[in-house]
Design an enzyme around this catalytic site. Structure first.
Site, PDB file in Angstrom:
ATOM      1  N   SER A   1       0.799  -1.236   0.000  1.00 26.39           N
ATOM      2  CA  SER A   1       0.000   0.000   0.000  1.00 26.39           C
ATOM      3  C   SER A   1       0.828   1.280   0.000  1.00 26.39           C
ATOM      4  CB  SER A   1      -0.935   0.021   1.205  1.00 26.39           C
ATOM      5  OG  SER A   1      -2.150  -0.562   0.855  1.00 26.39           O
TER       6      SER A   1
ATOM      7  N   LYS B   1       0.622   3.347  -2.985  1.00 22.96           N
ATOM      8  CA  LYS B   1      -0.549   4.199  -3.253  1.00 22.96           C
ATOM      9  C   LYS B   1      -0.184   5.683  -3.189  1.00 22.96           C
ATOM     10  CE  LYS B   1      -3.797   0.710  -1.570  1.00 22.96           C
ATOM     11  NZ  LYS B   1      -4.463   0.130  -0.404  1.00 22.96           N
TER      12      LYS B   1
ATOM     13  N   TYR C   1      -1.890  -2.909 -11.103  1.00 20.45           N
ATOM     14  CA  TYR C   1      -1.967  -2.624  -9.665  1.00 20.45           C
ATOM     15  C   TYR C   1      -1.113  -3.615  -8.855  1.00 20.45           C
ATOM     16  CZ  TYR C   1      -3.954  -2.369  -4.957  1.00 20.45           C
ATOM     17  OH  TYR C   1      -4.105  -2.274  -3.590  1.00 20.45           O
TER      18      TYR C   1
ATOM     19  N   TYR D   1      -4.083   2.946   7.827  1.00 17.28           N
ATOM     20  CA  TYR D   1      -5.333   2.195   7.823  1.00 17.28           C
ATOM     21  C   TYR D   1      -6.327   2.808   8.823  1.00 17.28           C
ATOM     22  CZ  TYR D   1      -2.315  -1.149   5.430  1.00 17.28           C
ATOM     23  OH  TYR D   1      -1.438  -1.729   4.565  1.00 17.28           O
TER      24      TYR D   1
ATOM     25  N   VAL E   1       0.977  -3.874   3.806  1.00 13.53           N
ATOM     26  CA  VAL E   1       0.833  -5.180   4.468  1.00 13.53           C
ATOM     27  C   VAL E   1       2.088  -6.050   4.394  1.00 13.53           C
ATOM     28  CG1 VAL E   1      -1.685  -5.376   4.341  1.00 13.53           C
ATOM     29  CG2 VAL E   1      -0.284  -6.181   2.430  1.00 13.53           C
TER      30      VAL E   1
HETATM   31  N1  GLU Z   1      -1.611  -5.246  -2.589  1.00 17.57           N
HETATM   32  C1  GLU Z   1      -2.333  -5.179  -1.374  1.00 17.57           C
HETATM   33  C2  GLU Z   1      -3.818  -5.298  -1.596  1.00 17.57           C
HETATM   34  O1  GLU Z   1      -4.353  -4.709  -2.464  1.00 17.57           O
HETATM   35  C3  GLU Z   1      -1.998  -3.895  -0.694  1.00 17.57           C
HETATM   36  C4  GLU Z   1      -2.696  -3.764   0.623  1.00 17.57           C
HETATM   37  C5  GLU Z   1      -1.935  -3.023   1.652  1.00 17.57           C
HETATM   38  O2  GLU Z   1      -0.704  -3.012   1.710  1.00 17.57           O
HETATM   39  O3  GLU Z   1      -2.625  -2.394   2.450  1.00 17.57           O
HETATM   40  O4  GLU Z   1      -4.495  -5.985  -0.904  1.00 17.57           O
END
Ligand code: GLU
Length: 309
Positions: free
Chosen positions: A65, A68, A193, A245, A263
């Protein structure tokens, strides 16, 4: 000679390492299960041009994430603020990162922010490029420039492992396609993604990226503007309101620094106009943040008075 800050960092990393025992590595992406839960590594970059490190700060891990934030920067640079925020909102959700609930209960059903999966998928669909390869090579070049390392690439095995099991993300995409938020072929978007999330970095590289966001988009001791200042402000704001989060509010109170976790156990931190920090600790707490990383940041923030509030 070891400087005083190095001794402080060694002490805090050692103390925080105890908490790795209380967390668990993510297992919903099968390839992430093999991470060593006892790991805790750390790097800080900014006040001098070398990193202060602890643990194996050259060990690589996938951004997940954290990507992002970087993808949002590129999408804003590609499309402008108005277009990006016509597709994705600016509000925290208080829900888990992969939740679908607000997409359905809000009208219009645009994702609430770019740090949850639905919002990040919508942002990824806005990266310019004719196909996945072109979009990915633009994104990789951007990450390489930010981290000053042209060898950075993505981990194909982790990307494939997520692609094969990303049914929840697929359902978010189909829902958004039905409601006109995205237009893409769903599997093509997911291929991009999952590769974006599988970009591999070390703590030292993450600290350098965090520093550029902290330093209003500029490299250390340089006027080279890699991210426009107004965009670096947007990134830091999302890192505060939604970066950790559904623990972002508590993190703002306990630590008080713009940060984004993933994660895989990575955390990228940007202390405005001061430093960037990279952390890797794959044992996660129940909300998906590196459990030892959270303790380490709280100790460092208190000791060095890093809170922006
Ligand atoms: N690639 C992970 C997903 O989409 C990223 C989630 C994360 O790191 O919060 O579930």
């Amino acid at each position: 000679m070891i400087c005083e800050d190095q001794l402080v960092i060694n002490k805090f990393v050692k103390e925080a390492s105890k908490y790795t025992k209380l967390g668990e590595v993510a297992d919903y992406i099968p390839a992430l299960k093999t991470a060593d839960p006892d790991t805790l590594s750390f790097a800080v970059f900014g006040e001098t041009s070398s990193c202060l490190c602890a643990g194996d700060s050259n060990e690589t891990f996938t951004l997940q994430s954290i990507s992002k934030v970087i993808t949002l920067a590129l999408a804003l640079m590609d499309n402008g603020v108005e277009k990006v925020f016509s597709k994705v909102g600016m509000e925290p959700t208080g829900d888990p990162f992969n939740s679908m609930i607000k997409l359905e209960t809000h009208s219009p059903s645009k994702p609430l922010n770019p740090m949850i999966n639905a919002g990040a998928l919508a942002v990824s669909s806005m990266i310019k490029g004719e196909n996945v390869d072109e979009k990915l090579s633009r994104l990789l070049r951007f990450v390489q420039d930010l981290a000053e390392d042209s060898t950075i690439t993505f981990n194909d095995m982790v990307a494939q492992s997520e692609f094969d099991t990303a049914n929840l993300n697929r359902s978010l995409c189909y829902f958004m396609k039905q409601h006109g938020v995205i237009d893409d072929d769903v599997n093509t978007l997911l291929e991009f993604y999952t590769k974006q999330c599988a970009i591999e970095v070390s703590c030292s590289q993450l600290a350098k990226i965090g520093f550029i966001i902290a330093n209003e988009g500029k490299k250390l001791n340089s006027n080279e503007q890699l991210i426009p200042t107004h965009i670096s402000k947007i990134l830091k704001t999302f890192m505060v309101t939604c970066g950790m989060y559904n623990a972002s509010g508590e993190f703002a109170i306990r630590v008080g620094i713009p940060a984004k976790s993933g994660v895989s156990g990575g955390i990228m931190v940007s202390v405005p106009n001061r430093i960037g920090i990279g952390i890797y600790g794959p044992a996660l707490d129940e909300r998906g943040n590196s459990i030892a990383g959270m303790h380490l940041l709280e100790a460092l923030s208190n000791h060095y008075n890093l809170s922006i509030f």
